[in-house]
Design a protein around this motif. Sequence first.
Motif, PDB file in Angstrom:
ATOM      1  N   PRO A 451       0.817  -1.215   0.000  1.00 53.26           N
ATOM      2  CA  PRO A 451       0.000   0.000   0.000  1.00 53.26           C
ATOM      3  C   PRO A 451       0.848   1.262   0.000  1.00 53.26           C
ATOM      4  O   PRO A 451       1.961   1.305   0.527  1.00 53.26           O
ATOM      5  CB  PRO A 451      -0.809  -0.112   1.300  1.00 53.26           C
ATOM      6  N   GLY A 452       0.289   2.329  -0.601  1.00 52.71           N
ATOM      7  CA  GLY A 452       0.907   3.643  -0.580  1.00 52.71           C
ATOM      8  C   GLY A 452       0.170   4.553   0.377  1.00 52.71           C
ATOM      9  O   GLY A 452      -0.492   4.098   1.314  1.00 52.71           O
ATOM     10  N   GLU A 453       0.247   5.863   0.115  1.00 48.63           N
ATOM     11  CA  GLU A 453      -0.346   6.841   1.029  1.00 48.63           C
ATOM     12  C   GLU A 453      -1.820   7.115   0.736  1.00 48.63           C
ATOM     13  O   GLU A 453      -2.587   7.413   1.643  1.00 48.63           O
ATOM     14  CB  GLU A 453       0.454   8.154   0.949  1.00 48.63           C
ATOM     15  N   GLU A 454      -2.233   7.015  -0.533  1.00 54.90           N
ATOM     16  CA  GLU A 454      -3.596   7.376  -0.909  1.00 54.90           C
ATOM     17  C   GLU A 454      -4.511   6.157  -0.891  1.00 54.90           C
ATOM     18  O   GLU A 454      -4.048   5.008  -0.876  1.00 54.90           O
ATOM     19  CB  GLU A 454      -3.607   8.013  -2.298  1.00 54.90           C
ATOM     20  N   SER A 455      -5.825   6.416  -0.903  1.00 50.70           N
ATOM     21  CA  SER A 455      -6.797   5.318  -0.931  1.00 50.70           C
ATOM     22  C   SER A 455      -8.028   5.754  -1.698  1.00 50.70           C
ATOM     23  O   SER A 455      -8.217   6.934  -1.992  1.00 50.70           O
ATOM     24  CB  SER A 455      -7.186   4.901   0.493  1.00 50.70           C
ATOM     25  N   PRO A 543      -6.514   1.098   0.126  1.00 49.78           N
ATOM     26  CA  PRO A 543      -5.297   1.841  -0.217  1.00 49.78           C
ATOM     27  C   PRO A 543      -4.834   1.560  -1.639  1.00 49.78           C
ATOM     28  O   PRO A 543      -4.857   0.421  -2.118  1.00 49.78           O
ATOM     29  CB  PRO A 543      -4.260   1.330   0.797  1.00 49.78           C
ATOM     30  N   LYS A 544      -4.413   2.631  -2.313  1.00 49.84           N
ATOM     31  CA  LYS A 544      -3.724   2.465  -3.583  1.00 49.84           C
ATOM     32  C   LYS A 544      -2.349   1.860  -3.336  1.00 49.84           C
ATOM     33  O   LYS A 544      -1.802   1.967  -2.235  1.00 49.84           O
ATOM     34  CB  LYS A 544      -3.563   3.811  -4.297  1.00 49.84           C
ATOM     35  N   SER A 545      -1.793   1.246  -4.356  1.00 52.82           N
ATOM     36  CA  SER A 545      -0.482   0.632  -4.202  1.00 52.82           C
ATOM     37  C   SER A 545       0.627   1.659  -4.416  1.00 52.82           C
ATOM     38  O   SER A 545       0.430   2.690  -5.071  1.00 52.82           O
ATOM     39  CB  SER A 545      -0.312  -0.506  -5.206  1.00 52.82           C
ATOM     40  N   LYS A 546       1.807   1.364  -3.855  1.00 55.18           N
ATOM     41  CA  LYS A 546       2.972   2.217  -4.088  1.00 55.18           C
ATOM     42  C   LYS A 546       3.389   2.173  -5.548  1.00 55.18           C
ATOM     43  O   LYS A 546       3.757   3.185  -6.136  1.00 55.18           O
ATOM     44  CB  LYS A 546       4.144   1.762  -3.204  1.00 55.18           C
TER      45      LYS A 546
END
Length: 716
Positions: A451-455, A543-546
């Motif tokens: 996961p990255g920071e955004e979702s 969550p969006k992925s990195k």
Amino acid sequence: MGGVCFALAAAREGAKTLLITDRPMLGGNASAEVGVAPSGAINFNSFTMETGILVDAMLTDREKNDRPMAESLCLTLSELVMAEKNLTLMDNTRVVDCRREGNTIRSLIAKGLTYDTTTEIFADAFADCTGDAVLARLAGAEVMYGREARSQFGEALAPEKADGMVMGTTVLFCAKRTPHKVVFTPPSFARTVNREDLAPGVDMAPPKGDTYSGFWWLEFGGPRHTVDDERAIARDLYAWVYGVWDYLKNRSEYKTEFENFELSRVSTIPGKRESYRVVGDVIMTEQDVRSGGHFSDALSTGGWYIDLHNPGSFTDATGKIPLCNDFVDPVYENYSLVAPFGIPLRSMYSRDISNLWLAGRVISASHVAFGAIRVECTLGNAGQAAGIAAAYAAKHGITPREAAASPHIDTIRHRVAKSDIRIPGYHYPEESLLGASVTSSGDVILSDIVPGEESVSLDTPWGLCFPVTEPQLDSIRLPLLGSGELTWILCAISDVWDRNDGTPVAEGKLPVTQGIPVELPISAALTPGSYRLSLSGQGLSWPKSKEQPYGVLAQYSFSSDKPGTTPLSEACPPPYSAWNSQRGKRFALAASFSPPQRPYGPENILDGFCHQDAMPNLWLSNRDGGYVDILLPEARSISGVTLVCDTDLNRNVTTSIGRAPASPDQIRIFADGKPVAQVDFPTGRLVTIPFSAVTSSALRIQLFGGSGGLYSLRLL
């Protein structure tokens, strides 16, 4: 652009080819004269960057130039044309007439624009790549102009009544930041423009960087005629361009931010979006574009959205006429998005003239379908495919119509695919590797998408499309945010761009507690292919992925239970539901698979696919310096290899600067354990590496740098 690709492809196939252009430089709308950066499917669909002649030229251009592509690509194309032994260029030359016998063109008359010479040119076949169907109209071919009535092809996005309106012509400009203030005094012919003179939706905010360019929305089309009124349209557009720049520099709310900017380039020729289209044996329609274009003679791929500009709309300060329908109607905006679709050979020649091929904007399509086909990368690939077909037809003494039928079309499709053009669903097992086996030093696996920071909010359903290779999928672990009830469903789909719901294979509901990952109990036996996991739940986020792994894509669900409407074109999307990717945004969603999936194995090199389709179809090494070993059924003489290297089909080459990060820095070739060749910093996808002939049954391809990705290879 379609004409250059047509000519290069035909010449490379062995046909003696003459390329005539009335311009001093190549590239059409993508030339420095017009300045439109090439666009294509990648703008709206992940993993669909066009390939072939045009994109290899673009990759070369990006390595050599840090200027905007529109300023340099025409020089790169000129280098390719000048280097092709079977191709002769006649620039600054205009076709003014042709001679026919029956429905066959025998010769054309061309007149020099910068030299006083008139030439009669005889050939077996001709191609109209003019954008305005100049040769087709001279020859008496049937053409289309304007918007067809909705009833003619049953297209929801067509107006109720036919008219002569077309998408408009644009003049572009470019400005660059300087270290000092720059005064701009407009020419006397410039309009006096203020904010209230422009439609509310236009964006003129200053740039964050040092370059400012625009504006696609400065366009005029109908009710004036794009061809007959070309000069009048151009004069008005220049008046508006200089007037808008005067407003930005001297009177706008942004004048302080623009005070150091200097106007560096204005199009010397307006760029046309649409004029005449030639009628072929197939007229592509909205239905073809939206359903995937599954033609038996499909030769190339499109994937831009159905982008129908409303001509002249930027001057409508009331806002009643939108710049584009998708700006004002979310139903239209989502309906206009399409998955990659096939373009047939039967739309690449005139149905009236027996030896007239088509490339570029004159392709046989309705106004609505043309909205998704008209961009340079798509037309460049179609032009390359048509050029290969034309060379084949000339060699075998057949007409374009005969070339589009069996048995010829099978051979042509094979030749086109080998030239690195994507044909939806088509693959060709490489003849030189029949019976071969392949192993590797190690492959990337698809296990944890971090996961990255955004979702994304699951108040609206979201889906993750991904490849499955293992016969059993036990579970999927998800790091969801929030608390509530989760509804999930896993469906088999045709590919990662599938807009349909698919076939359910597992589903359920689970409670979600903040901070505790969710384990979905899939426990299903699956056939290898593409699948979509869709989730929904009020108060939950995914969550969006990195990073976005190859062949993995996020989609959202959109549905409308009532028709959409738009003010000018009367486009009327019906009630519908679809899975779409966010416009211009490419990402995945976080998940972990048990067991891990293995879609990037070395066997992909032998599968005959060189592009993303139902599967990623490439080998990805799990370490730098990784290699594949090819074992042939018996020793044979080998004097080289042609590799289809990974350049990242998820990277928009047009907006990039520098060498493609995925491209290998070095390739080493070994035969029976002995080094036979090495190439450093190869450019493009198709990389041919010749070497002194060896007799061997065991070959090793080793890659250093880049992604470590390889789609296929061919032994020479």
